[in-house]
Structure formats: C-alpha cells, structure tokens
Design a protein around this motif. Sequence first.
Motif, PDB file in Angstrom:
ATOM      1  N   ASP A   1       0.872  -1.169   0.000  1.00  0.00           N
ATOM      2  CA  ASP A   1       0.000   0.000   0.000  1.00  0.00           C
ATOM      3  C   ASP A   1       0.916   1.227   0.000  1.00  0.00           C
ATOM      4  OD1 ASP A   1      -1.912   1.962   0.341  1.00  0.00           O
ATOM      5  OD2 ASP A   1      -2.292   1.470   2.453  1.00  0.00           O
ATOM      6  N   PHE A   2       0.876   2.009  -1.051  1.00  0.00           N
ATOM      7  CA  PHE A   2       1.794   3.135  -1.199  1.00  0.00           C
ATOM      8  C   PHE A   2       1.321   4.401  -0.487  1.00  0.00           C
ATOM      9  CE2 PHE A   2       2.883   0.244  -4.597  1.00  0.00           C
ATOM     10  CZ  PHE A   2       4.263   0.290  -4.603  1.00  0.00           C
ATOM     11  N   ALA A   3       0.090   4.417  -0.031  1.00  0.00           N
ATOM     12  CA  ALA A   3      -0.481   5.617   0.590  1.00  0.00           C
ATOM     13  C   ALA A   3       0.267   6.107   1.838  1.00  0.00           C
ATOM     14  CB  ALA A   3      -1.961   5.385   0.906  1.00  0.00           C
ATOM     15  N   PRO A   4       0.729   5.214   2.728  1.00  0.00           N
ATOM     16  CA  PRO A   4       1.387   5.704   3.957  1.00  0.00           C
ATOM     17  C   PRO A   4       2.751   6.376   3.755  1.00  0.00           C
ATOM     18  CG  PRO A   4       0.663   3.429   4.237  1.00  0.00           C
ATOM     19  CD  PRO A   4       0.502   3.771   2.798  1.00  0.00           C
ATOM     20  N   TYR A   5       3.379   6.190   2.605  1.00  0.00           N
ATOM     21  CA  TYR A   5       4.715   6.750   2.384  1.00  0.00           C
ATOM     22  C   TYR A   5       4.609   8.253   2.128  1.00  0.00           C
ATOM     23  CZ  TYR A   5       6.046   1.860   1.888  1.00  0.00           C
ATOM     24  OH  TYR A   5       6.253   0.526   2.105  1.00  0.00           O
ATOM     25  N   LYS A   6       5.213   9.029   3.021  1.00  0.00           N
ATOM     26  CA  LYS A   6       5.130  10.496   2.908  1.00  0.00           C
ATOM     27  C   LYS A   6       6.491  11.193   2.994  1.00  0.00           C
ATOM     28  CE  LYS A   6       0.654  10.521   2.737  1.00  0.00           C
ATOM     29  NZ  LYS A   6       0.038  10.598   1.447  1.00  0.00           N
ATOM     30  N   THR A   7       7.508  10.484   3.491  1.00  0.00           N
ATOM     31  CA  THR A   7       8.832  11.100   3.665  1.00  0.00           C
ATOM     32  C   THR A   7       9.886  10.261   2.938  1.00  0.00           C
ATOM     33  OG1 THR A   7       9.231   9.917   5.739  1.00  0.00           O
ATOM     34  CG2 THR A   7       8.208  12.104   5.900  1.00  0.00           C
TER      35      THR A   7
ATOM     36  N   LEU B   1      10.683   6.211   2.957  1.00  0.00           N
ATOM     37  CA  LEU B   1      11.298   5.676   1.750  1.00  0.00           C
ATOM     38  C   LEU B   1      12.759   6.087   1.631  1.00  0.00           C
ATOM     39  CD1 LEU B   1       8.616   6.496  -0.993  1.00  0.00           C
ATOM     40  CD2 LEU B   1       9.180   4.236  -0.093  1.00  0.00           C
ATOM     41  N   LEU B   2      13.561   5.173   1.131  1.00  0.00           N
ATOM     42  CA  LEU B   2      14.932   5.493   0.749  1.00  0.00           C
ATOM     43  C   LEU B   2      14.968   5.508  -0.778  1.00  0.00           C
ATOM     44  CD1 LEU B   2      16.876   3.183   3.206  1.00  0.00           C
ATOM     45  CD2 LEU B   2      16.627   5.670   3.335  1.00  0.00           C
ATOM     46  N   VAL B   3      15.613   6.512  -1.335  1.00  0.00           N
ATOM     47  CA  VAL B   3      15.698   6.656  -2.788  1.00  0.00           C
ATOM     48  C   VAL B   3      17.113   6.321  -3.223  1.00  0.00           C
ATOM     49  CG1 VAL B   3      15.456   8.239  -4.735  1.00  0.00           C
ATOM     50  CG2 VAL B   3      13.963   8.501  -2.731  1.00  0.00           C
ATOM     51  N   ASN B   4      17.211   5.384  -4.153  1.00  0.00           N
ATOM     52  CA  ASN B   4      18.506   5.004  -4.698  1.00  0.00           C
ATOM     53  C   ASN B   4      18.453   5.166  -6.215  1.00  0.00           C
ATOM     54  OD1 ASN B   4      21.175   4.039  -4.563  1.00  0.00           O
ATOM     55  ND2 ASN B   4      20.514   1.968  -5.037  1.00  0.00           N
ATOM     56  N   ILE B   5      19.600   5.396  -6.821  1.00  0.00           N
ATOM     57  CA  ILE B   5      19.671   5.479  -8.274  1.00  0.00           C
ATOM     58  C   ILE B   5      20.776   4.563  -8.772  1.00  0.00           C
ATOM     59  CG2 ILE B   5      18.760   7.825  -8.407  1.00  0.00           C
ATOM     60  CD1 ILE B   5      21.668   8.773  -8.953  1.00  0.00           C
ATOM     61  N   PHE B   6      20.647   4.196 -10.023  1.00  0.00           N
ATOM     62  CA  PHE B   6      21.650   3.400 -10.723  1.00  0.00           C
ATOM     63  C   PHE B   6      21.613   3.846 -12.175  1.00  0.00           C
ATOM     64  CE2 PHE B   6      22.679  -0.338 -13.336  1.00  0.00           C
ATOM     65  CZ  PHE B   6      23.959  -0.603 -12.879  1.00  0.00           C
ATOM     66  N   THR B   7      22.759   3.920 -12.806  1.00  0.00           N
ATOM     67  CA  THR B   7      22.796   4.332 -14.209  1.00  0.00           C
ATOM     68  C   THR B   7      23.649   3.375 -15.024  1.00  0.00           C
ATOM     69  OG1 THR B   7      24.733   5.743 -13.917  1.00  0.00           O
ATOM     70  CG2 THR B   7      22.570   6.786 -13.654  1.00  0.00           C
TER      71      THR B   7
ATOM     72  N   MET C   1      12.994  -3.220  -1.630  1.00  0.00           N
ATOM     73  CA  MET C   1      12.575  -2.370  -2.732  1.00  0.00           C
ATOM     74  C   MET C   1      11.084  -2.596  -2.979  1.00  0.00           C
ATOM     75  SD  MET C   1      13.653  -2.073  -6.776  1.00  0.00           S
ATOM     76  CE  MET C   1      15.299  -2.583  -6.481  1.00  0.00           C
ATOM     77  N   ILE C   2      10.341  -1.490  -3.099  1.00  0.00           N
ATOM     78  CA  ILE C   2       8.906  -1.607  -3.337  1.00  0.00           C
ATOM     79  C   ILE C   2       8.504  -1.074  -4.712  1.00  0.00           C
ATOM     80  CG2 ILE C   2       8.295  -1.585  -0.896  1.00  0.00           C
ATOM     81  CD1 ILE C   2       7.525   1.421  -1.318  1.00  0.00           C
ATOM     82  N   TRP C   3       9.371  -0.253  -5.315  1.00  0.00           N
ATOM     83  CA  TRP C   3       9.065   0.326  -6.619  1.00  0.00           C
ATOM     84  C   TRP C   3      10.370   0.630  -7.343  1.00  0.00           C
ATOM     85  CZ3 TRP C   3      10.043   4.888  -9.268  1.00  0.00           C
ATOM     86  CH2 TRP C   3       9.212   5.173 -10.350  1.00  0.00           C
ATOM     87  N   GLN C   4      10.356   0.422  -8.667  1.00  0.00           N
ATOM     88  CA  GLN C   4      11.510   0.791  -9.486  1.00  0.00           C
ATOM     89  C   GLN C   4      11.015   1.420 -10.776  1.00  0.00           C
ATOM     90  OE1 GLN C   4      14.065  -2.203 -11.570  1.00  0.00           O
ATOM     91  NE2 GLN C   4      15.704  -1.199 -10.405  1.00  0.00           N
ATOM     92  N   GLY C   5      11.588   2.563 -11.093  1.00  0.00           N
ATOM     93  CA  GLY C   5      11.302   3.228 -12.361  1.00  0.00           C
ATOM     94  C   GLY C   5      12.556   3.227 -13.204  1.00  0.00           C
TER      95      GLY C   5
ATOM     96  N   PRO D   1       2.767   7.207  -7.534  1.00  0.00           N
ATOM     97  CA  PRO D   1       2.575   5.804  -7.142  1.00  0.00           C
ATOM     98  C   PRO D   1       1.888   5.041  -8.268  1.00  0.00           C
ATOM     99  CG  PRO D   1       0.937   7.178  -6.072  1.00  0.00           C
ATOM    100  CD  PRO D   1       1.848   8.101  -6.834  1.00  0.00           C
ATOM    101  N   PRO D   2       2.099   3.726  -8.301  1.00  0.00           N
ATOM    102  CA  PRO D   2       1.486   2.928  -9.372  1.00  0.00           C
ATOM    103  C   PRO D   2      -0.024   2.884  -9.235  1.00  0.00           C
ATOM    104  CG  PRO D   2       2.550   1.510  -7.773  1.00  0.00           C
ATOM    105  CD  PRO D   2       2.904   2.903  -7.391  1.00  0.00           C
ATOM    106  N   VAL D   3      -0.679   2.769 -10.360  1.00  0.00           N
ATOM    107  CA  VAL D   3      -2.129   2.620 -10.374  1.00  0.00           C
ATOM    108  C   VAL D   3      -2.420   1.134 -10.475  1.00  0.00           C
ATOM    109  CG1 VAL D   3      -4.256   3.180 -11.584  1.00  0.00           C
ATOM    110  CG2 VAL D   3      -2.393   4.838 -11.516  1.00  0.00           C
ATOM    111  N   LYS D   4      -2.969   0.588  -9.400  1.00  0.00           N
ATOM    112  CA  LYS D   4      -3.265  -0.853  -9.383  1.00  0.00           C
ATOM    113  C   LYS D   4      -4.540  -1.108 -10.156  1.00  0.00           C
ATOM    114  CE  LYS D   4      -0.941  -1.627  -5.023  1.00  0.00           C
ATOM    115  NZ  LYS D   4      -1.009  -2.176  -3.685  1.00  0.00           N
TER     116      LYS D   4
END
Length: 178
Positions: free
Chosen positions: A32-38, A80-86, A141-145, A174-177
């Motif tokens: 459930d992505f709704a609780p993530y705010k920070t 949430l922790l935000v990570n990147i990879f290139t 990990m809960i989401w990857q773009g 957030p993704p649309v389920k």
Amino acid sequence: MKTFKLLPIFLVLLLTSCSTVSVYSDYDKNVDFAPYKTYAFFKPGIDKVEISDLDKRRILHAIDTELQAKGFTKSETPDLLVNIFTKSREQVNVNQFNAGWGYGWGWGWNPYMMYGGQPMVSTSTEGTLFIDLIDAKKKEMIWQGEAVATLTKNVDKKDERVQEIVSKVLAQYPPVKK
C-alpha cells in the motif's frame, strides 16, 4: 516547388532529432503506497553510481523537485529510501541514404536519383536511469522506475534533459493498481 522536394529530407531529420524517453516501472503489488510520505537518499548506493558528481547532483535535484511536487518531504527518519543506478552505451547510427543530384530535378529526391556518396555515421550515448524506492523499515525495494533516453553533451541543456527524464519516470509513481 523546391520546398516540396526538401520536405521528405526535412521530415527525416526532424524525426531523428526528436529526443524521446522510454519509461518503464515495476512494483510490489502487495504494498500500500499511501502511507509513504517522507524520503531520504540512500547514500551508500548513490555513492557507488559511476557518473560525474555534476550529473549526480542534477539527478538528485530533479528527484527532490518531483517528490516534493507529489507532497513528499525530506526527512532524517524517512518512510522511503531513494537510490539510483545508471548505465550507458554508445549508439552507432549509419545512414545509407544520401541525397544526391538527379536527372533534371536538382537537389532532392526523385525517381532517377543517383547514389550520393559515402554512408553517414554518427554516434550518440543512450543512457538508462533506474530510480529505486525502498521501504526504509523493511529494507525492501517496493518500486523501481526506469528511463532510457539519448543523452545530451550540451551543458546548457543537461539540467532540462535530466529534469524531463526524472519527471517522466516519477510520473508513474505511485502505481495505479488494476
């Protein structure tokens, strides 16, 4: 009349010069992505990214801008922790079609066109940016773009291009389920 002869060449140049961004995303369907705010950046992961510090700052700034526009706030105790990879690769483009002088029509395409010289070869860099969102408590990990785009070497346009790429990736969060 000459305008119409140059139109096909102009359209080819226009279409090949357009910069597109292909965007993909994946996510955990049980979250459930709704609780993530920070959020906060995952420094150990970001430090490993092998790009220039300038480009890294451009990407992080663009992510900040997009997440804050979505109502997120940066925090020392993030959800949430935000990570990147290139990654990047050189693209080699070979154009076998070179317009040349034809019989009686002048410059441009015509049915009697003769071959107009050597193939034209150009190179460009195609880059892939991954943005990972990690549940800070569970360390999962809960989401990857992901975005795949042609990169620019023009310093004046880099900020704009990075912002465009990040914006298109995070538009899928957030993704649309279904």
